[in-house]
Scaffold this motif. Sequence first.
Motif, PDB file in Angstrom:
ATOM      1  N   ILE A  78       0.842  -1.203   0.000  1.00 20.57           N
ATOM      2  CA  ILE A  78       0.000   0.000   0.000  1.00 20.57           C
ATOM      3  C   ILE A  78       0.875   1.251   0.000  1.00 20.57           C
ATOM      4  CG2 ILE A  78      -1.944  -1.139   1.115  1.00 20.57           C
ATOM      5  CD1 ILE A  78      -1.076   0.163   3.748  1.00 20.57           C
ATOM      6  N   ILE A  79       2.134   1.104  -0.438  1.00 21.67           N
ATOM      7  CA  ILE A  79       3.027   2.252  -0.603  1.00 21.67           C
ATOM      8  C   ILE A  79       2.783   2.846  -1.986  1.00 21.67           C
ATOM      9  CG2 ILE A  79       5.427   3.010  -0.717  1.00 21.67           C
ATOM     10  CD1 ILE A  79       6.153   0.739   1.156  1.00 21.67           C
ATOM     11  N   PRO A  80       2.507   4.144  -2.082  1.00 20.69           N
ATOM     12  CA  PRO A  80       2.230   4.748  -3.402  1.00 20.69           C
ATOM     13  C   PRO A  80       3.422   4.605  -4.337  1.00 20.69           C
ATOM     14  CG  PRO A  80       1.574   6.220  -1.617  1.00 20.69           C
ATOM     15  CD  PRO A  80       2.369   5.118  -0.992  1.00 20.69           C
ATOM     16  N   ARG A  81       3.123   4.417  -5.606  1.00 12.96           N
ATOM     17  CA  ARG A  81       4.152   4.320  -6.642  1.00 12.96           C
ATOM     18  C   ARG A  81       3.681   5.079  -7.872  1.00 12.96           C
ATOM     19  NH1 ARG A  81       8.435   0.861  -6.649  1.00 12.96           N
ATOM     20  NH2 ARG A  81       8.646  -0.510  -4.853  1.00 12.96           N
ATOM     21  N   GLY A  82       4.650   5.571  -8.639  1.00 15.68           N
ATOM     22  CA  GLY A  82       4.332   6.218  -9.907  1.00 15.68           C
ATOM     23  C   GLY A  82       3.488   7.457  -9.717  1.00 15.68           C
ATOM     24  N   ILE A  83       2.617   7.714 -10.712  1.00 17.46           N
ATOM     25  CA  ILE A  83       1.816   8.939 -10.711  1.00 17.46           C
ATOM     26  C   ILE A  83       0.532   8.770  -9.904  1.00 17.46           C
ATOM     27  CG2 ILE A  83       0.602  10.586 -12.195  1.00 17.46           C
ATOM     28  CD1 ILE A  83       2.576   9.937 -14.391  1.00 17.46           C
ATOM     29  N   ALA A  84      -0.185   7.657 -10.153  1.00 20.32           N
ATOM     30  CA  ALA A  84      -1.503   7.516  -9.556  1.00 20.32           C
ATOM     31  C   ALA A  84      -1.690   6.218  -8.798  1.00 20.32           C
ATOM     32  CB  ALA A  84      -2.580   7.633 -10.641  1.00 20.32           C
ATOM     33  N   ALA A  85      -0.690   5.357  -8.719  1.00 17.72           N
ATOM     34  CA  ALA A  85      -0.852   4.064  -8.054  1.00 17.72           C
ATOM     35  C   ALA A  85      -0.659   4.233  -6.553  1.00 17.72           C
ATOM     36  CB  ALA A  85       0.149   3.057  -8.606  1.00 17.72           C
ATOM     37  N   LEU A  86      -1.729   4.057  -5.790  1.00 16.90           N
ATOM     38  CA  LEU A  86      -1.653   4.164  -4.329  1.00 16.90           C
ATOM     39  C   LEU A  86      -1.318   2.829  -3.680  1.00 16.90           C
ATOM     40  CD1 LEU A  86      -4.731   6.486  -3.708  1.00 16.90           C
ATOM     41  CD2 LEU A  86      -2.334   7.120  -3.994  1.00 16.90           C
ATOM     42  N   GLY A  87      -1.374   1.751  -4.425  1.00 16.49           N
ATOM     43  CA  GLY A  87      -1.037   0.423  -3.923  1.00 16.49           C
ATOM     44  C   GLY A  87      -1.083  -0.558  -5.079  1.00 16.49           C
ATOM     45  N   TYR A  88      -0.623  -1.774  -4.843  1.00 20.73           N
ATOM     46  CA  TYR A  88      -0.653  -2.767  -5.906  1.00 20.73           C
ATOM     47  C   TYR A  88      -0.596  -4.163  -5.321  1.00 20.73           C
ATOM     48  CZ  TYR A  88       4.411  -3.143  -5.264  1.00 20.73           C
ATOM     49  OH  TYR A  88       5.654  -3.330  -4.729  1.00 20.73           O
ATOM     50  N   THR A  89      -1.098  -5.104  -6.105  1.00 19.44           N
ATOM     51  CA  THR A  89      -1.048  -6.525  -5.758  1.00 19.44           C
ATOM     52  C   THR A  89      -0.351  -7.252  -6.895  1.00 19.44           C
ATOM     53  OG1 THR A  89      -3.106  -6.379  -4.506  1.00 19.44           O
ATOM     54  CG2 THR A  89      -2.406  -8.570  -5.211  1.00 19.44           C
ATOM     55  N   GLN A  90       0.739  -7.904  -6.603  1.00 19.57           N
ATOM     56  CA  GLN A  90       1.535  -8.585  -7.615  1.00 19.57           C
ATOM     57  C   GLN A  90       1.305 -10.090  -7.537  1.00 19.57           C
ATOM     58  OE1 GLN A  90       5.796  -9.199  -7.075  1.00 19.57           O
ATOM     59  NE2 GLN A  90       6.139  -8.214  -9.044  1.00 19.57           N
ATOM     60  N   GLN A  91       1.001 -10.685  -8.709  1.00 10.96           N
ATOM     61  CA  GLN A  91       0.822 -12.132  -8.789  1.00 10.96           C
ATOM     62  C   GLN A  91       1.932 -12.731  -9.645  1.00 10.96           C
ATOM     63  OE1 GLN A  91      -3.625 -11.272  -9.655  1.00 10.96           O
ATOM     64  NE2 GLN A  91      -3.504 -13.466  -9.253  1.00 10.96           N
ATOM     65  N   LEU A  92       2.405 -13.880  -9.228  1.00 13.22           N
ATOM     66  CA  LEU A  92       3.523 -14.531  -9.902  1.00 13.22           C
ATOM     67  C   LEU A  92       3.012 -15.751 -10.654  1.00 13.22           C
ATOM     68  CD1 LEU A  92       6.588 -14.639 -10.325  1.00 13.22           C
ATOM     69  CD2 LEU A  92       6.733 -16.079  -8.290  1.00 13.22           C
ATOM     70  N   PRO A  93       3.018 -15.738 -11.981  1.00 13.36           N
ATOM     71  CA  PRO A  93       2.519 -16.894 -12.729  1.00 13.36           C
ATOM     72  C   PRO A  93       3.466 -18.085 -12.592  1.00 13.36           C
ATOM     73  CG  PRO A  93       3.464 -15.280 -14.223  1.00 13.36           C
ATOM     74  CD  PRO A  93       3.453 -14.647 -12.873  1.00 13.36           C
ATOM     75  N   THR A  94       2.887 -19.254 -12.609  1.00  8.72           N
ATOM     76  CA  THR A  94       3.690 -20.472 -12.504  1.00  8.72           C
ATOM     77  C   THR A  94       4.183 -20.958 -13.850  1.00  8.72           C
ATOM     78  OG1 THR A  94       1.656 -21.775 -12.587  1.00  8.72           O
ATOM     79  CG2 THR A  94       2.508 -21.181 -10.408  1.00  8.72           C
ATOM     80  N   GLU A  95       3.576 -20.487 -14.934  1.00  3.01           N
ATOM     81  CA  GLU A  95       3.982 -20.903 -16.274  1.00  3.01           C
ATOM     82  C   GLU A  95       3.475 -19.883 -17.275  1.00  3.01           C
ATOM     83  OE1 GLU A  95       2.163 -24.600 -17.171  1.00  3.01           O
ATOM     84  OE2 GLU A  95       0.127 -23.907 -16.773  1.00  3.01           O
ATOM     85  N   ASP A  96       4.060 -19.899 -18.482  1.00  2.00           N
ATOM     86  CA  ASP A  96       3.589 -19.033 -19.559  1.00  2.00           C
ATOM     87  C   ASP A  96       2.319 -19.613 -20.158  1.00  2.00           C
ATOM     88  OD1 ASP A  96       5.616 -17.065 -19.484  1.00  2.00           O
ATOM     89  OD2 ASP A  96       6.994 -18.487 -20.408  1.00  2.00           O
ATOM     90  N   ARG A  97       1.357 -18.755 -20.421  1.00  2.00           N
ATOM     91  CA  ARG A  97       0.085 -19.186 -20.981  1.00  2.00           C
ATOM     92  C   ARG A  97      -0.147 -18.463 -22.301  1.00  2.00           C
ATOM     93  NH1 ARG A  97      -3.714 -21.271 -17.626  1.00  2.00           N
ATOM     94  NH2 ARG A  97      -4.773 -21.644 -19.603  1.00  2.00           N
ATOM     95  N   TYR A  98      -0.725 -19.167 -23.263  1.00  2.00           N
ATOM     96  CA  TYR A  98      -0.999 -18.592 -24.580  1.00  2.00           C
ATOM     97  C   TYR A  98      -2.482 -18.661 -24.943  1.00  2.00           C
ATOM     98  CZ  TYR A  98       4.033 -19.237 -24.765  1.00  2.00           C
ATOM     99  OH  TYR A  98       5.372 -19.197 -24.473  1.00  2.00           O
ATOM    100  N   LEU A  99      -3.261 -19.465 -24.217  1.00  2.00           N
ATOM    101  CA  LEU A  99      -4.698 -19.554 -24.417  1.00  2.00           C
ATOM    102  C   LEU A  99      -5.394 -19.389 -23.072  1.00  2.00           C
ATOM    103  CD1 LEU A  99      -5.010 -22.602 -26.856  1.00  2.00           C
ATOM    104  CD2 LEU A  99      -5.239 -20.194 -27.446  1.00  2.00           C
ATOM    105  N   MET A 100      -6.621 -18.878 -23.128  1.00  2.00           N
ATOM    106  CA  MET A 100      -7.407 -18.731 -21.913  1.00  2.00           C
ATOM    107  C   MET A 100      -8.823 -19.218 -22.176  1.00  2.00           C
ATOM    108  SD  MET A 100      -6.222 -15.146 -20.200  1.00  2.00           S
ATOM    109  CE  MET A 100      -6.914 -15.711 -18.658  1.00  2.00           C
ATOM    110  N   THR A 101      -9.374 -19.929 -21.213  1.00  2.00           N
ATOM    111  CA  THR A 101     -10.741 -20.422 -21.324  1.00  2.00           C
ATOM    112  C   THR A 101     -11.709 -19.377 -20.779  1.00  2.00           C
ATOM    113  OG1 THR A 101     -10.692 -21.462 -19.149  1.00  2.00           O
ATOM    114  CG2 THR A 101      -9.886 -22.766 -21.018  1.00  2.00           C
TER     115      THR A 101
END
Length: 662
Positions: free
Chosen positions: A471-494
């Motif tokens: 919840i530390i502000p970053r950049g111009i307008a980002a007051l917080g962020y949630t980062q997700q780490l993918p387990t693999e590269d994906r090329y299709l989505m259902t």
Amino acid sequence: MANKSEKGSGGLKDIMDRLKGSMGGGDGSQDPSRRKVQFSFWYFLLALLAVSFLQNYFFEQQMLKIPYSEFKQHVREGRVKNVVIETDKIRGQMFSPDDQTDKYFVTVRVDDPDLVKLLDEQGVKYTGRLESRLVAAILSWLLPMAVFILFWSFLIRRMGGGPQGVLSVGKARVKIYAEKEVGVTFEDVAGIDEAKAELQEIVEFLKTPEKFQKIGAKIPKGVLLVGAPGTGKTLLAKAVAGEAGVPFFSMSGSDFVEMFVGVGAARVRDLFGQAKQNAPCIIFIDELDALGKARGLNPMGGHDEREQTLNQLLVEMDGFEPNSGVIIMAATNRPEILDPALLRPGRFDRHVAIDKPDIRGREAILRIHSRNVKLDDDVDLHKIAAMTPGFVGADLANLVNEAALLAGRRGKDVVGMAEFQEAIDRIIAGLEKKNRAMNPHEKKIVAYHEAGHALVAMSVKNADPVNKISIIPRGIAALGYTQQLPTEDRYLMTREELLDRLYVLLGGRVAEEIVFGDVSTGAQNDLQRATDIARSMVMEYGMSSRLGLLTFTREPRSPFLDVAGPRVREFSERTAQEIDEEMAVLMEEAHQKVRFILMEKREYLDRLASILLEKEVLEGEELKRFAEEVRAAGRNQRREKGGSAETGESGGESVKGSIAPD
């Protein structure tokens, strides 16, 4: 005798050449010594005229200027010894009783018929002279002309004409790298193994052309490298030249076109002429779309300078001799706007697509860029590659450099994993602004907003693991962020995965509704991205049961740039209304689903928000333990309801590796 006569004739020829060069004849531009003699002559002439002019000027400045009446008075008194009568003035010598010396004087001539009679009476020697205006006339013509020539020469040099002026405007401004100057081989290129394999054949032909010629094979005349910006198109072209050990001619598409008509075509001819003289070699044209845009797109009609240049390029490519040893390579990220004549067989025969690297490619690229960087033992390049989906080679090079700069600012001798993590956050979300003051109520809203994102991502089936919450502000307008780490590269989505992405995006907005009974502007970016997903599901992917297997978009979109042309609407107003209604249904269903998840896990929502308010950043083992506790609670609830422990709330995947700024 023979040697003597040859020496004599050679000396005579040299003298004639020098005379010819001094008179301005012949190709004096190729002989610096003759050009120097010619310029020295003009300098001498100008200096002579200047000295003559200055001598007369300073001589007149030293003469005593007297009125005409005073001049006649001196004549009557017998002081004037001699005079020279000119067209508009009278000069002479007279005796000065003040200092008992002779002085030179000058006065303006007046139309006085009695002057000659007065001079005769006083015995003054006089003579007449017509003033020569040759010097003034020469200077009045020569000086403006010299200034104009100097200014024009300076302008031509600034425009790229080079030392030979306007005659060299048509020369190709090409950078030529010799065999040992390229300095790049396939060992310096990683993450694009398929493209390297495609170009290996080009390298083999340049090294051993007889291998292909003896069986009648023809090497492709042109190779077009297409891909997103920063994927390594130029680097790969240099690697081909470095592997083959041949000269490398590099130009940009914009280097051909100038303000002068015909210059572009002349530069194309000159480029190919130089290449044929240095065959075997490689011609590389970067940003080909600046030159090769499809003809006929000029709204004013006719052929402009760019189209003439393109026509000349087409002629030069089609006129190549087979197996001439000159191969053309070009790079672009806008292949859809290139002229079809460029892409036909016989010109750019082979198209090599350079895609964004996968996780293994990113890891290999990181190893190359970190070769000269001192890394700490805790640095895991595979994990960094997993944290940077969508990054291309240029992004990864910037990441390594940012991490090294951060370690240097912190006074460290090696670059650690913490610096890489901070560099990733900085590149994606912007610079951390710890000094930005937020009041306690705003900070609480941001904490619950990010907790909502993270809790929904932990609760759905296919979402990527949450790697960091801040919840530390970053950049111009980002007051917080949630980062997700993918387990693999994906090329299709259902369809279920897209729905789960909607759920995660709406998690922050719904958390604000539940806790505060009101909503803020912090969810603007989330709502925009969620709306884009819903629109794509309905209009592009045929995932609407109401509208069926229809697609409603035909917009010309670049495959490598996030640039779309104007939408082409080919459906009725009634269909447009149904599309809007179906999008609204998807969004409302997602809204109710997320509300159910967060209401059911309200206890964990409050706990996570409290931790964020206390620590501001949650990551590592503590975050993993919290996520496992949430998933275990979800499994227990499903067992109590008689469901399967292997089935999640819904199938889905959140934004892969993204940092969602709010």
